[in-house]
Structures are given as C-alpha cells and as structure tokens.
Design a protein around this motif. Structure first.
Motif, PDB file in Angstrom:
ATOM      1  N   ARG A 248       7.464 -15.113  -2.924  1.00 35.59           N
ATOM      2  CA  ARG A 248       6.385 -14.168  -2.609  1.00 35.59           C
ATOM      3  C   ARG A 248       6.674 -13.459  -1.290  1.00 35.59           C
ATOM      4  NH1 ARG A 248       2.556 -18.795  -3.499  1.00 35.59           N
ATOM      5  NH2 ARG A 248       1.697 -18.642  -5.623  1.00 35.59           N
ATOM      6  N   ASP A 249       7.067 -14.231  -0.298  1.00 33.35           N
ATOM      7  CA  ASP A 249       7.266 -13.687   1.048  1.00 33.35           C
ATOM      8  C   ASP A 249       8.373 -12.634   1.070  1.00 33.35           C
ATOM      9  OD1 ASP A 249       5.233 -15.302   1.958  1.00 33.35           O
ATOM     10  OD2 ASP A 249       6.576 -16.847   2.770  1.00 33.35           O
ATOM     11  N   THR A 250       9.390 -12.781   0.220  1.00 31.53           N
ATOM     12  CA  THR A 250      10.462 -11.788   0.210  1.00 31.53           C
ATOM     13  C   THR A 250       9.980 -10.432  -0.294  1.00 31.53           C
ATOM     14  OG1 THR A 250      11.214 -12.366  -2.036  1.00 31.53           O
ATOM     15  CG2 THR A 250      12.202 -13.576  -0.194  1.00 31.53           C
ATOM     16  N   LEU A 251       8.890 -10.410  -1.060  1.00 34.96           N
ATOM     17  CA  LEU A 251       8.372  -9.160  -1.607  1.00 34.96           C
ATOM     18  C   LEU A 251       7.289  -8.527  -0.740  1.00 34.96           C
ATOM     19  CD1 LEU A 251       8.080 -10.097  -5.394  1.00 34.96           C
ATOM     20  CD2 LEU A 251       9.804  -8.646  -4.320  1.00 34.96           C
ATOM     21  N   LYS A 252       6.733  -9.267   0.170  1.00 38.46           N
ATOM     22  CA  LYS A 252       5.572  -8.757   0.910  1.00 38.46           C
ATOM     23  C   LYS A 252       5.915  -7.576   1.812  1.00 38.46           C
ATOM     24  CE  LYS A 252       2.662 -12.866   0.709  1.00 38.46           C
ATOM     25  NZ  LYS A 252       1.824 -13.825   1.451  1.00 38.46           N
ATOM     26  N   GLN A 253       7.121  -7.535   2.336  1.00 41.95           N
ATOM     27  CA  GLN A 253       7.507  -6.389   3.160  1.00 41.95           C
ATOM     28  C   GLN A 253       7.531  -5.106   2.328  1.00 41.95           C
ATOM     29  OE1 GLN A 253      11.158  -6.934   5.306  1.00 41.95           O
ATOM     30  NE2 GLN A 253      11.018  -4.969   6.358  1.00 41.95           N
ATOM     31  N   TYR A 254       8.013  -5.227   1.089  1.00 46.84           N
ATOM     32  CA  TYR A 254       8.032  -4.082   0.172  1.00 46.84           C
ATOM     33  C   TYR A 254       6.609  -3.583  -0.095  1.00 46.84           C
ATOM     34  CZ  TYR A 254       7.938  -2.116  -4.602  1.00 46.84           C
ATOM     35  OH  TYR A 254       7.684  -1.358  -5.718  1.00 46.84           O
ATOM     36  N   TYR A 255       5.696  -4.502  -0.412  1.00 46.83           N
ATOM     37  CA  TYR A 255       4.327  -4.085  -0.699  1.00 46.83           C
ATOM     38  C   TYR A 255       3.634  -3.538   0.543  1.00 46.83           C
ATOM     39  CZ  TYR A 255       4.817  -6.188  -5.289  1.00 46.83           C
ATOM     40  OH  TYR A 255       5.237  -6.477  -6.561  1.00 46.83           O
ATOM     41  N   ALA A 256       3.907  -4.114   1.706  1.00 44.74           N
ATOM     42  CA  ALA A 256       3.310  -3.616   2.947  1.00 44.74           C
ATOM     43  C   ALA A 256       3.778  -2.198   3.244  1.00 44.74           C
ATOM     44  CB  ALA A 256       3.660  -4.544   4.101  1.00 44.74           C
ATOM     45  N   LEU A 257       5.048  -1.901   2.947  1.00 43.52           N
ATOM     46  CA  LEU A 257       5.568  -0.546   3.167  1.00 43.52           C
ATOM     47  C   LEU A 257       4.782   0.462   2.344  1.00 43.52           C
ATOM     48  CD1 LEU A 257       7.674   1.595   4.042  1.00 43.52           C
ATOM     49  CD2 LEU A 257       9.106   0.806   2.143  1.00 43.52           C
ATOM     50  N   TYR A 258       4.548   0.149   1.069  1.00 46.31           N
ATOM     51  CA  TYR A 258       3.850   1.097   0.205  1.00 46.31           C
ATOM     52  C   TYR A 258       2.361   1.181   0.541  1.00 46.31           C
ATOM     53  CZ  TYR A 258       7.785   2.222  -2.783  1.00 46.31           C
ATOM     54  OH  TYR A 258       8.983   2.707  -3.244  1.00 46.31           O
ATOM     55  N   VAL A 259       1.721   0.024   0.694  1.00 46.14           N
ATOM     56  CA  VAL A 259       0.284   0.018   0.977  1.00 46.14           C
ATOM     57  C   VAL A 259      -0.010   0.550   2.374  1.00 46.14           C
ATOM     58  CG1 VAL A 259      -1.737  -1.471   1.260  1.00 46.14           C
ATOM     59  CG2 VAL A 259      -0.162  -1.864  -0.638  1.00 46.14           C
ATOM     60  N   GLY A 260       0.877   0.263   3.310  1.00 52.78           N
ATOM     61  CA  GLY A 260       0.628   0.640   4.695  1.00 52.78           C
ATOM     62  C   GLY A 260       1.272   1.926   5.138  1.00 52.78           C
ATOM     63  N   GLY A 261       2.469   2.240   4.598  1.00 54.64           N
ATOM     64  CA  GLY A 261       3.231   3.330   5.178  1.00 54.64           C
ATOM     65  C   GLY A 261       3.626   4.463   4.264  1.00 54.64           C
ATOM     66  N   MET A 262       3.428   4.337   2.949  1.00 57.45           N
ATOM     67  CA  MET A 262       3.818   5.407   2.026  1.00 57.45           C
ATOM     68  C   MET A 262       2.668   6.398   1.877  1.00 57.45           C
ATOM     69  SD  MET A 262       6.832   5.609   0.768  1.00 57.45           S
ATOM     70  CE  MET A 262       8.342   4.694   0.439  1.00 57.45           C
ATOM     71  N   GLY A 263       2.430   7.147   2.929  1.00 58.22           N
ATOM     72  CA  GLY A 263       1.332   8.093   2.943  1.00 58.22           C
ATOM     73  C   GLY A 263       0.582   7.998   4.254  1.00 58.22           C
ATOM     74  N   ALA A 264      -0.205   9.009   4.536  1.00 59.19           N
ATOM     75  CA  ALA A 264      -0.985   9.043   5.762  1.00 59.19           C
ATOM     76  C   ALA A 264      -2.296   8.287   5.579  1.00 59.19           C
ATOM     77  CB  ALA A 264      -1.265  10.488   6.159  1.00 59.19           C
ATOM     78  N   ARG A 265      -2.936   7.965   6.683  1.00 54.71           N
ATOM     79  CA  ARG A 265      -4.251   7.333   6.606  1.00 54.71           C
ATOM     80  C   ARG A 265      -5.216   8.261   5.874  1.00 54.71           C
ATOM     81  NH1 ARG A 265      -5.722   3.274   9.801  1.00 54.71           N
ATOM     82  NH2 ARG A 265      -4.159   3.845  11.377  1.00 54.71           N
ATOM     83  N   GLY A 266      -5.864   7.736   4.862  1.00 57.99           N
ATOM     84  CA  GLY A 266      -6.789   8.543   4.077  1.00 57.99           C
ATOM     85  C   GLY A 266      -6.130   9.285   2.937  1.00 57.99           C
ATOM     86  N   SER A 267      -4.789   9.210   2.846  1.00 57.78           N
ATOM     87  CA  SER A 267      -4.091   9.871   1.744  1.00 57.78           C
ATOM     88  C   SER A 267      -2.872   9.042   1.369  1.00 57.78           C
ATOM     89  CB  SER A 267      -3.665  11.290   2.140  1.00 57.78           C
ATOM     90  OG  SER A 267      -3.074  11.954   1.040  1.00 57.78           O
ATOM     91  N   ASN A 268      -3.133   7.852   0.835  1.00 56.90           N
ATOM     92  CA  ASN A 268      -2.084   6.937   0.397  1.00 56.90           C
ATOM     93  C   ASN A 268      -2.511   6.380  -0.954  1.00 56.90           C
ATOM     94  OD1 ASN A 268      -0.622   4.519  -0.156  1.00 56.90           O
ATOM     95  ND2 ASN A 268      -0.108   4.286   2.009  1.00 56.90           N
ATOM     96  N   PHE A 269      -1.854   6.861  -2.029  1.00 56.99           N
ATOM     97  CA  PHE A 269      -2.259   6.492  -3.382  1.00 56.99           C
ATOM     98  C   PHE A 269      -2.070   4.998  -3.645  1.00 56.99           C
ATOM     99  CE2 PHE A 269      -0.612  10.975  -4.009  1.00 56.99           C
ATOM    100  CZ  PHE A 269      -1.869  11.546  -3.880  1.00 56.99           C
ATOM    101  N   TYR A 270      -1.052   4.403  -3.025  1.00 54.27           N
ATOM    102  CA  TYR A 270      -0.794   2.979  -3.226  1.00 54.27           C
ATOM    103  C   TYR A 270      -1.883   2.153  -2.535  1.00 54.27           C
ATOM    104  CZ  TYR A 270       3.687   5.025  -4.393  1.00 54.27           C
ATOM    105  OH  TYR A 270       4.665   5.809  -4.939  1.00 54.27           O
ATOM    106  N   ASN A 271      -2.305   2.605  -1.376  1.00 55.92           N
ATOM    107  CA  ASN A 271      -3.399   1.940  -0.674  1.00 55.92           C
ATOM    108  C   ASN A 271      -4.682   2.026  -1.493  1.00 55.92           C
ATOM    109  OD1 ASN A 271      -5.759   1.910   1.419  1.00 55.92           O
ATOM    110  ND2 ASN A 271      -4.009   1.066   2.540  1.00 55.92           N
ATOM    111  N   ASP A 272      -4.925   3.195  -2.081  1.00 57.29           N
ATOM    112  CA  ASP A 272      -6.122   3.375  -2.913  1.00 57.29           C
ATOM    113  C   ASP A 272      -6.102   2.428  -4.114  1.00 57.29           C
ATOM    114  OD1 ASP A 272      -6.874   5.382  -1.177  1.00 57.29           O
ATOM    115  OD2 ASP A 272      -6.211   7.020  -2.480  1.00 57.29           O
ATOM    116  N   LEU A 273      -4.937   2.317  -4.767  1.00 56.05           N
ATOM    117  CA  LEU A 273      -4.840   1.440  -5.933  1.00 56.05           C
ATOM    118  C   LEU A 273      -5.013  -0.015  -5.529  1.00 56.05           C
ATOM    119  CD1 LEU A 273      -4.292   0.958  -8.916  1.00 56.05           C
ATOM    120  CD2 LEU A 273      -1.839   1.026  -8.420  1.00 56.05           C
ATOM    121  N   PHE A 274      -4.418  -0.393  -4.420  1.00 57.53           N
ATOM    122  CA  PHE A 274      -4.552  -1.748  -3.897  1.00 57.53           C
ATOM    123  C   PHE A 274      -6.031  -2.091  -3.687  1.00 57.53           C
ATOM    124  CE2 PHE A 274      -4.135  -4.845  -0.317  1.00 57.53           C
ATOM    125  CZ  PHE A 274      -3.267  -5.746  -0.915  1.00 57.53           C
ATOM    126  N   ALA A 275      -6.781  -1.122  -3.147  1.00 62.61           N
ATOM    127  CA  ALA A 275      -8.217  -1.324  -2.948  1.00 62.61           C
ATOM    128  C   ALA A 275      -8.953  -1.424  -4.279  1.00 62.61           C
ATOM    129  CB  ALA A 275      -8.788  -0.189  -2.102  1.00 62.61           C
TER     130      ALA A 275
END
Length: 352
Positions: A248-275
């Motif tokens: 699990r831990d080896t994948l968390k950096q990948y998911y954090a990149l998409y949820v946290g950094g693939m898009g600007a605050r308020g405009s990140n489709f991956y963050n929206d889906l995660f929510a």
C-alpha cells in the motif's frame, strides 16, 4: 453442495476469464526511459495480454512509445491512454491513428482525453474553454477523417477549412490520402468527471477510468447504460507482495500526486473524485500538504482503505479476490499497471 479447493479455484478462474487484460505502461517518470518497459510489454504479449497502453503528460509522448512497442511485438494491441486533445489537431490525430494502425497490422486503439486546465493552458497554450463540447467535435472530425470523407467542419471549436480572421481563403476541403486499414479504429475516452464519463458512454467505444473503485463505481458512473461491446477499461495499479502494508505504502505517493498535485486548488478532477468516494476531509488534507511541499506527509495521509479499493495489493490470493470485484462492477478490461514481471504473470495465471 460444498465445493472443494480445486473446484473453487476453477470457478474463480472461470468468473474472471471474461475480463480482458491490458498492460498499462503510463508515462516514463523523470529520469527514466520508456525503453525500460519494452521488455514488460513483450512479457505481457507472451502471457496472452490483449493490449498494452502508453500515456503522456508533459514528458514522454505516447505515440513514439507505441510505435516502438508495435515494432517490437507482433500480436498485442497498442493503445494510447491517453493522447492529449489540446496537443494535436483532430486531423493530425486521424493521420497518426491511421498510420499506427496500418503499420501495426490493425492493432491500434485510440485513447483520447483533454487533460486538465494546468496542462492545457500551462503547457499547450490553449484556453481550457468547454472541454466536453470540444471533445465531441474532435471525435466527430477524427471519425470523419478516418472514413476518408472530404473534411469540412464548422463548429464552435474547430473550423475546417479555416475561414476565420487571417484566413487566406485558399483552404479547401481535403480527405485523408492514405487508405486506412480500418476506417473505424476504436476510440476510448479518459474521463472521470460525471458529465465527461456520460459523454464517453455516448460517443466512444470505450472508457479508461483512473481510481476505479468497484464497490462504488455503479453509484458514481452510468455503467448500467453501457451498450453491448462498450469496453470499460480501468487502469489498476498492481503490487505483488506478502507485506500488504508495504505494498500500500509504495502506491500512496502516486495517489498523493494526483489527489494533491495534478491540478490547482479548486480545479483538480482527481481530488473531486476522491472526495466523491467519501474521502472529502482527506482530499483537502492531502492537497494542502502536497501544495505546501510536504509530499511525504501527503502520501501518508492517503487512507489504506482507498488503496485497497482501487488497487490490487498483496499476495496472489488477495489479488485474485479483488479481480472478481472489478469484473462484477462492469469492467470488461483490466489495465494492469505494474513494474513487476511477476505481477504480470500472477494476474495472467489467475485470469487467462
């Protein structure tokens, strides 16, 4: 009547055998070379995988990689997941698709997507605009070009031949010079926002979702509306390991990149889906940490339960149990995202 171990194993293999397998290469991370993955693509072909897919962001492009893969394999299909719509005119994409399909012997699958505002405006220098309407027009033009129709389209986003400001008036409708091996190359859309997914089901031949959680997929996406032959092909990270937590831990950096950094605050489709998957608080926390430069903390904030939902992690038996969930949720192809040859083999042994 209670089934024995061998009968249960056979029943499991039969149930997931209806799901095709693809190998998802993604794009080469900084400092790496796509050549490093050619051997895995060849391994996937030898194992009976149906397809291999390459992606692009703002580094290695998908087309060059797929051309190389097609030249070094003989049977496996080669797909783009995805080619970026703002990076190529629809006519150029039709030329590329027809050429790749011709030279590969009819093995090309055309995956398209708009990417997000940061990439569209920050890398390709185009206005974000109306991505759904633009995608619809783009696919219409690509299909018309592949059918070798005389190309003429005057829409909100594309004007062919161009007749706007600065036009010479010399442009004339043309048709594709080469004769495509297949005039109906399958088109997939990479979509995660609800309206974009709905559009994929309407105009495409397949859908390539990221973050596909089987237990929630039918609630969040219009899977029940899929027509016969429509390919639902989620990209699914796979880590074969006896240490589930370490996997699990080896994948968390990948998911954090998409949820946290693939898009600007308020405009990140991956963050929206995660929510939308029920992790609204964690979505905000991961984004805050990532944008503050605390990537390790952002990765640590990704819940174990989320990784368990959207990835295949653990020993072979645990991965096999989760494969059934993807099939039951409507997936018709599982794109195995891994750098482990042993993971490719394990998934193949369970499902082919």
């Amino acid at each position: 009547m209670e089934l024995g171990r061998d009968e249960l194993s056979f029943a499991h293999r039969f149930s997931i055998a209806f799901v095709r397998l693809g190998f998802y290469m993604g794009y080469a991370p900084p400092g790496t070379n796509p050549l490093d993955l050619v051997g895995l693509a060849q391994e996937a072909e030898g194992l009976g995988y149906d397809s291999v897919w390459a992606a692009e962001a703002w580094g290695t492009d998908a087309v060059t990689v797929l051309s190389w893969i097609a030249a070094t394999t003989s049977r496996i299909k080669v797909g783009s997941a995805i080619m970026q719509i703002p990076g190529r005119s629809p006519a150029n994409t039709a030329m590329t698709a027809a050429t790749l399909d011709l030279m590969s012997g009819g093995r090309f699958l055309l995956g398209l997507g708009t990417s997000g505002p940061q990439v569209v405006e920050g890398w390709h220098g185009e206005a974000w605009g109306k991505p759904l309407a633009k995608t619809r027009e783009y696919v219409e033009i690509v299909r018309a070009a592949l059918r070798r129709e005389v190309l003429e389209h005057h829409g909100e986003h594309y004007d062919v031949p161009y007749s706007g400001d600065g036009a010479t008036g010399l442009g004339k409708p043309l048709k594709l010079m080469l004769r495509p091996l297949r005039p109906e190359i399958p088109i997939y859309l990479g979509s995660i926002a609800p309206r974009a997914v709905k559009l994929a089901f309407e105009i495409a031949d397949g859908w390539i979702p990221l973050f596909f959680a089987p237990e929630r997929a039918r609630d969040l996406f219009p899977i029940a509306a899929a027509r016969d032959g429509f390919d639902i092909a989620p990209s699914v990270p796979v880590v074969l390991t006896d240490d589930v937590q370490a996997g699990r831990d080896t994948l968390k950096q990948y998911y954090a990149l998409y949820v946290g950094g693939m898009g600007a605050r308020g405009s990140n489709f991956y963050n929206d889906l995660f929510a939308r998957y029920g992790y609204e608080r964690e979505a905000h926390e991961i984004q805050d940490l990532f944008l503050a430069g605390k990537q390790r903390d952002a990765a640590a904030a990704v819940p174990d339960s989320f990784v368990d939902q959207v990835a295949l992690v653990g020993p072979k038996e645990r991965i096999g149990e989760r494969l059934d969930a993807f099939r039951e949720a409507g997936a018709t192809t599982v794109l195995v995202s891994t750098r482990q040859p042993e993971a490719l083999r394990a998934v193949a042994e369970m499902s082919l």
